[in-house]
Design an enzyme around this catalytic site. Structure first.
Site, short mmCIF file in Angstrom:
data_model
loop_
_atom_site.label_atom_id
_atom_site.label_comp_id
_atom_site.label_asym_id
_atom_site.label_seq_id
_atom_site.Cartn_x
_atom_site.Cartn_y
_atom_site.Cartn_z
N GLY A 10 0.96 -1.40 0.08
CA GLY A 10 -0.25 0.08 -0.24
C GLY A 10 0.81 1.45 -0.13
N GLU A 103 5.18 -5.43 5.68
CA GLU A 103 5.42 -6.20 5.96
C GLU A 103 5.93 -7.39 4.95
OE1 GLU A 103 3.35 -10.56 7.83
OE2 GLU A 103 2.41 -8.40 7.71
N ASP A 127 -0.01 1.55 9.35
CA ASP A 127 -0.31 0.38 10.57
C ASP A 127 0.94 0.60 11.47
OD1 ASP A 127 -2.61 -0.26 9.53
OD2 ASP A 127 -2.12 -1.71 8.49
N MET A 169 -8.27 1.89 9.40
CA MET A 169 -7.41 0.84 8.77
C MET A 169 -6.74 0.36 10.15
SD MET A 169 -5.97 2.62 5.24
CE MET A 169 -6.70 2.19 3.87
N GLY A 170 -6.39 -1.02 9.75
CA GLY A 170 -5.60 -1.94 11.34
C GLY A 170 -6.93 -2.75 11.06
N ARG A 171 -5.58 -3.92 9.86
CA ARG A 171 -6.12 -5.13 10.33
C ARG A 171 -5.33 -5.99 11.22
NH1 ARG A 171 -3.41 -7.01 6.78
NH2 ARG A 171 -4.50 -6.16 4.29
N ARG A 274 -3.85 7.26 3.78
CA ARG A 274 -3.22 6.57 3.27
C ARG A 274 -2.61 8.05 1.84
NH1 ARG A 274 -1.03 1.64 2.78
NH2 ARG A 274 -2.94 0.11 3.49
#
Length: 341
Positions: A10, A103, A127, A169-171, A274
């Site tokens: 992203g 990641e 994140d 956001m924040g899975r 973003r």
């Protein structure tokens, strides 16, 4: 040396600041030549390149996004993908790669480094969930954008006597929700690390209305109720097997209305977090990361990632950086008086 640069995953504010720092110091101090790979790992996989010199990085410091483009391409999901990357790098005369990403992007970089590719990583994610670094650039900008949205929602919530839910956001990690919620004066903050009690959320909402104020609830997209209910909508998987989540805010608004009788509305910030120009903090951090990354290249310190520890920029093994997701620690829940079930 000829250095390839790519940005994967992203996008986020500050990517262009890293690119600028890498190229300006790399060309001006070390005399390196650069090639930009387009759209993350798709670039070296498909030989998609663009010129990347001093002229190309002029004026990009305040720009959001990335001039190189980005994607979630996973070369390990492509038959012969790693071999194609190695062949293309050799054909282009590229001696090393600077991979800027989170990641997944750095996970690929780690595997390529294990295969003998000369790689240096730079951590990027709004994140802030990447291990081995205290902060990643893009996080501060995302938090400030979310905080400003919460500030604005307070006034309209009070005017209409509504409960307003802000989905951020924040899975798997609730850093944005936590920081933005505290800074914005939210009444309830729900994060993925701690399943929440819907009954307690509604009790907080009713208590706020009884005090003649309208409640603000901040919820991370990956937050879940403790009853195990399916509150989010999975919108398919990306190339790295991650579910694209959405819907927790709308579900929560519906439950609050049903259980309290109070009107509730949802604002989903989504990709607004973003976009746009990076904050001063993110510009400085991204620039420092870029300068130290090109130093690592100059010293042939392959398979490392630059990281922020306190106020210092250090180098850590790429494998360490991607080994574990950095989530909100339990002690921070009580420190911040964050709501949890």
């Amino acid at each position: 040396m000829r250095i390839g640069v790519l940005t994967g995953g992203g996008d986020c504010p500050g990517l262009n600041a890293v690119i600028r720092a890498v190229v300006r110091k790399g060309a001006g101090v070390y005399g390196h030549d650069f090639v930009g790979f387009r759209d993350g790992w798709r670039g070296p996989l498909e030989n998609a390149t663009m010129p990347l010199g001093i002229a190309e990085v002029r004026g990009i410091l305040p720009r959001g996004g990335t001039i190189l483009g980005s994607s979630r391409t996973n070369p390990f999901k492509v038959d012969g993908g790693v071999g194609r990357i190695v062949e293309n790098l050799h054909a282009l005369g590229v001696d090393a790669l600077v991979a800027i990403g989170g990641e997944d992007t750095l996970g690929v970089a780690t595997k390529l480094a294990d295969s003998g590719v000369h790689v240096v990583g730079v951590p990027k994610t709004i994140d802030n969930d990447l291990g081995a670094t205290d902060y990643t650039f893009g996080f501060d900008t995302a938090v400030n954008i979310a905080m400003e949205a919460i500030d604005r929602l307070h006034t309209t919530a009070e005017s209409h006597h509504r409960a307003l839910i802000v989905e951020v956001m924040g899975r798997h990690a609730g850093w944005i929700a936590l920081h933005a919620g505290i800074a914005g004066g939210a009444n309830v903050i729900l994060i993925p690390e701690q399943p929440f009690s819907l009954e307690r959320v509604c009790a907080y909402v009713e208590s706020r209305f009884q005090a003649h104020y309208a409640p603000i609830v901040v919820v991370a997209e990956g937050a879940t109720p403790d009853g195990g209910e399916n509150a989010t909508v999975e919108k398919g998987l990306d190339a790295f097997g991650h579910a694209r989540l959405g819907g927790i805010g709308e579900w929560l608004a519906g439950e609050i209305e049903k259980r309290t009788g109070k009107e509730a509305r949802t604002t989903v910030l989504g990709h607004i977090q973003r976009g746009g120009t990076p904050t001063a903090f993110d510009r400085v951090l991204a620039t420092r990361f870029g300068l130290h990354a090109i130093d690592a290249v100059g010293e042939h310190d392959w398979g490392t990632m630059v990281a922020l520890r306190g106020t210092d920029i250090v180098r850590v093994p790429l494998a360490e950086a991607t080994a574990e997701l950095k989530t909100v620690r339990p002690e921070l829940y009580s420190e911040a008086e964050v709501f949890f079930g």
